[in-house]
Design a protein around this motif. Sequence first.
Motif, PDB file in Angstrom:
ATOM      1  N   TYR A  16       0.813  -1.217   0.000  1.00 40.88           N
ATOM      2  CA  TYR A  16       0.000   0.000   0.000  1.00 40.88           C
ATOM      3  C   TYR A  16       0.852   1.275   0.000  1.00 40.88           C
ATOM      4  N   LEU A  17       2.151   1.119   0.182  1.00 37.41           N
ATOM      5  CA  LEU A  17       3.052   2.263   0.035  1.00 37.41           C
ATOM      6  C   LEU A  17       3.657   2.327  -1.368  1.00 37.41           C
ATOM      7  N   MET A  18       3.475   1.262  -2.157  1.00 39.49           N
ATOM      8  CA  MET A  18       4.050   1.227  -3.490  1.00 39.49           C
ATOM      9  C   MET A  18       3.564   2.350  -4.400  1.00 39.49           C
ATOM     10  N   PRO A  19       2.249   2.729  -4.380  1.00 38.32           N
ATOM     11  CA  PRO A  19       1.840   3.853  -5.238  1.00 38.32           C
ATOM     12  C   PRO A  19       2.636   5.125  -4.948  1.00 38.32           C
ATOM     13  N   LEU A  20       2.918   5.366  -3.676  1.00 43.31           N
ATOM     14  CA  LEU A  20       3.688   6.554  -3.311  1.00 43.31           C
ATOM     15  C   LEU A  20       5.136   6.426  -3.778  1.00 43.31           C
ATOM     16  N   VAL A  21       5.716   5.252  -3.617  1.00 39.62           N
ATOM     17  CA  VAL A  21       7.092   5.020  -4.066  1.00 39.62           C
ATOM     18  C   VAL A  21       7.200   5.181  -5.579  1.00 39.62           C
ATOM     19  N   VAL A  74      -2.768  12.338  -5.984  1.00 35.96           N
ATOM     20  CA  VAL A  74      -3.773  12.316  -4.908  1.00 35.96           C
ATOM     21  C   VAL A  74      -4.013  10.883  -4.449  1.00 35.96           C
ATOM     22  N   PHE A  75      -4.164   9.973  -5.414  1.00 30.00           N
ATOM     23  CA  PHE A  75      -4.377   8.555  -5.097  1.00 30.00           C
ATOM     24  C   PHE A  75      -3.227   8.004  -4.256  1.00 30.00           C
ATOM     25  N   ALA A  76      -1.996   8.256  -4.681  1.00 32.73           N
ATOM     26  CA  ALA A  76      -0.832   7.715  -3.974  1.00 32.73           C
ATOM     27  C   ALA A  76      -0.724   8.286  -2.564  1.00 32.73           C
ATOM     28  N   LEU A  77      -0.975   9.582  -2.414  1.00 34.16           N
ATOM     29  CA  LEU A  77      -0.893  10.209  -1.090  1.00 34.16           C
ATOM     30  C   LEU A  77      -1.991   9.694  -0.164  1.00 34.16           C
ATOM     31  N   VAL A  78      -3.214   9.609  -0.686  1.00 38.01           N
ATOM     32  CA  VAL A  78      -4.331   9.159   0.151  1.00 38.01           C
ATOM     33  C   VAL A  78      -4.124   7.712   0.598  1.00 38.01           C
ATOM     34  N   VAL A  79      -3.754   6.839  -0.340  1.00 41.70           N
ATOM     35  CA  VAL A  79      -3.538   5.440   0.015  1.00 41.70           C
ATOM     36  C   VAL A  79      -2.372   5.297   0.988  1.00 41.70           C
ATOM     37  N   GLY A  80      -1.288   6.016   0.733  1.00 39.56           N
ATOM     38  CA  GLY A  80      -0.128   5.928   1.617  1.00 39.56           C
ATOM     39  C   GLY A  80      -0.423   6.413   3.022  1.00 39.56           C
ATOM     40  N   ILE A  81      -1.059   7.590   3.131  1.00 37.46           N
ATOM     41  CA  ILE A  81      -1.349   8.164   4.447  1.00 37.46           C
ATOM     42  C   ILE A  81      -2.372   7.321   5.198  1.00 37.46           C
ATOM     43  N   CYS A  82      -3.431   6.916   4.519  1.00 35.11           N
ATOM     44  CA  CYS A  82      -4.480   6.125   5.178  1.00 35.11           C
ATOM     45  C   CYS A  82      -3.968   4.750   5.601  1.00 35.11           C
ATOM     46  N   LEU A 142      -2.827   2.389 -12.897  1.00 35.89           N
ATOM     47  CA  LEU A 142      -2.417   2.428 -14.304  1.00 35.89           C
ATOM     48  C   LEU A 142      -2.194   3.843 -14.835  1.00 35.89           C
ATOM     49  N   LEU A 143      -2.594   4.848 -14.069  1.00 36.92           N
ATOM     50  CA  LEU A 143      -2.570   6.225 -14.575  1.00 36.92           C
ATOM     51  C   LEU A 143      -1.199   6.724 -15.038  1.00 36.92           C
ATOM     52  N   PRO A 144      -0.083   6.329 -14.420  1.00 33.08           N
ATOM     53  CA  PRO A 144       1.209   6.880 -14.874  1.00 33.08           C
ATOM     54  C   PRO A 144       1.633   6.441 -16.269  1.00 33.08           C
ATOM     55  N   ILE A 145       0.996   5.417 -16.823  1.00 32.47           N
ATOM     56  CA  ILE A 145       1.458   4.898 -18.111  1.00 32.47           C
ATOM     57  C   ILE A 145       1.229   5.904 -19.234  1.00 32.47           C
ATOM     58  N   PHE A 146       0.026   6.479 -19.312  1.00 31.57           N
ATOM     59  CA  PHE A 146      -0.279   7.375 -20.427  1.00 31.57           C
ATOM     60  C   PHE A 146       0.657   8.590 -20.480  1.00 31.57           C
ATOM     61  N   PRO A 157      13.589   4.230 -22.656  1.00 30.32           N
ATOM     62  CA  PRO A 157      12.446   5.141 -22.860  1.00 30.32           C
ATOM     63  C   PRO A 157      11.562   5.207 -21.617  1.00 30.32           C
ATOM     64  N   ASP A 158      10.946   6.352 -21.408  1.00 32.49           N
ATOM     65  CA  ASP A 158      10.097   6.551 -20.235  1.00 32.49           C
ATOM     66  C   ASP A 158       8.985   5.506 -20.099  1.00 32.49           C
ATOM     67  N   PRO A 159       8.303   5.107 -21.197  1.00 36.95           N
ATOM     68  CA  PRO A 159       7.252   4.096 -21.032  1.00 36.95           C
ATOM     69  C   PRO A 159       7.751   2.785 -20.436  1.00 36.95           C
ATOM     70  N   VAL A 160       9.006   2.437 -20.675  1.00 37.15           N
ATOM     71  CA  VAL A 160       9.555   1.200 -20.105  1.00 37.15           C
ATOM     72  C   VAL A 160       9.599   1.306 -18.583  1.00 37.15           C
ATOM     73  N   TYR A 161      10.089   2.441 -18.088  1.00 32.54           N
ATOM     74  CA  TYR A 161      10.126   2.647 -16.639  1.00 32.54           C
ATOM     75  C   TYR A 161       8.711   2.667 -16.057  1.00 32.54           C
ATOM     76  N   ALA A 162       7.815   3.405 -16.707  1.00 35.58           N
ATOM     77  CA  ALA A 162       6.456   3.541 -16.188  1.00 35.58           C
ATOM     78  C   ALA A 162       5.734   2.202 -16.162  1.00 35.58           C
ATOM     79  N   ILE A 163       5.799   1.462 -17.264  1.00 32.50           N
ATOM     80  CA  ILE A 163       5.111   0.166 -17.326  1.00 32.50           C
ATOM     81  C   ILE A 163       5.723  -0.819 -16.343  1.00 32.50           C
ATOM     82  N   GLY A 164       7.048  -0.810 -16.225  1.00 34.26           N
ATOM     83  CA  GLY A 164       7.709  -1.716 -15.291  1.00 34.26           C
ATOM     84  C   GLY A 164       7.303  -1.447 -13.849  1.00 34.26           C
ATOM     85  N   LEU A 165       7.287  -0.180 -13.444  1.00 37.03           N
ATOM     86  CA  LEU A 165       6.905   0.160 -12.078  1.00 37.03           C
ATOM     87  C   LEU A 165       5.429  -0.121 -11.815  1.00 37.03           C
TER      88      LEU A 165
END
Length: 228
Positions: A17-22, A97-105, A141-145, A173-181
């Motif tokens: 649940y901390l992964m979105p923030l990371v 917002v999603f990452a902060l809310v999930v991480g803090i909660c 999935l939002l960071p991919i686009f 390329p940036d999409p490789v990092y984004a999709i991998g994470l």
Amino acid sequence: MKQFFYKHSRFFCRAVYLMPLVVGVLLLALALIPHLFFVYDGEIHETMSPIALVNNTWEVCKGLLDSTSDNPYAVFFSYIMTFFVILFWILAAAYAVFALVVGICSLRAFSASPTDRVSNRAKRWMHLLCPNRVCYAIFGLLPIFPSFFPYILTHFYYTRLGAKMHVFFIGLPDPVYAIGLVLILELGFFLTLHMQARSHTDMFRLYKKKPKETTQNSTEDESCSTEK
């Protein structure tokens, strides 16, 4: 190996649940580092960061609309890329917002026992933004686009303005990092669902104390019931 994972299940589930923030922090750092450049007619343009590229695109579109309003191709290019710039920032803000809310909660919920009011209240706050696991997966999935923004820009430069530009990255390329994470985030979440149920660390379940608690030696896990 299986016993190791179950023994440390609470740690793994809390880390999930901390992964979105990371992931957000890593991608933000990547977006601020100049590491991409364009080649047009054999000329290498200045290396810039993805955020600088988005801001530069915004300024170029404004300039084209002010100076070439009689050119339909330039007008269409300006409008479509303005749309993608706005979409870039909307998706980036929504994920932040999603990452902060999930991480803090999650930190708040895991600071108390699973049946504590503090834990359940933190989960309810999180459910206002992310009410179920499907929403969690979609937000993840939002960071991919946004990572494809340079390719979208070069596509419309070519199809609308006739400028055949090529984008290059220093490193992958940036999409490789984004999709991998994002894959790590999503797989980590879904592969630990069974662990979350066993260790009572599921942020999408509310745990309540059983009406009758047996003895002082009963464990915390045995004194929990779930409310979906």
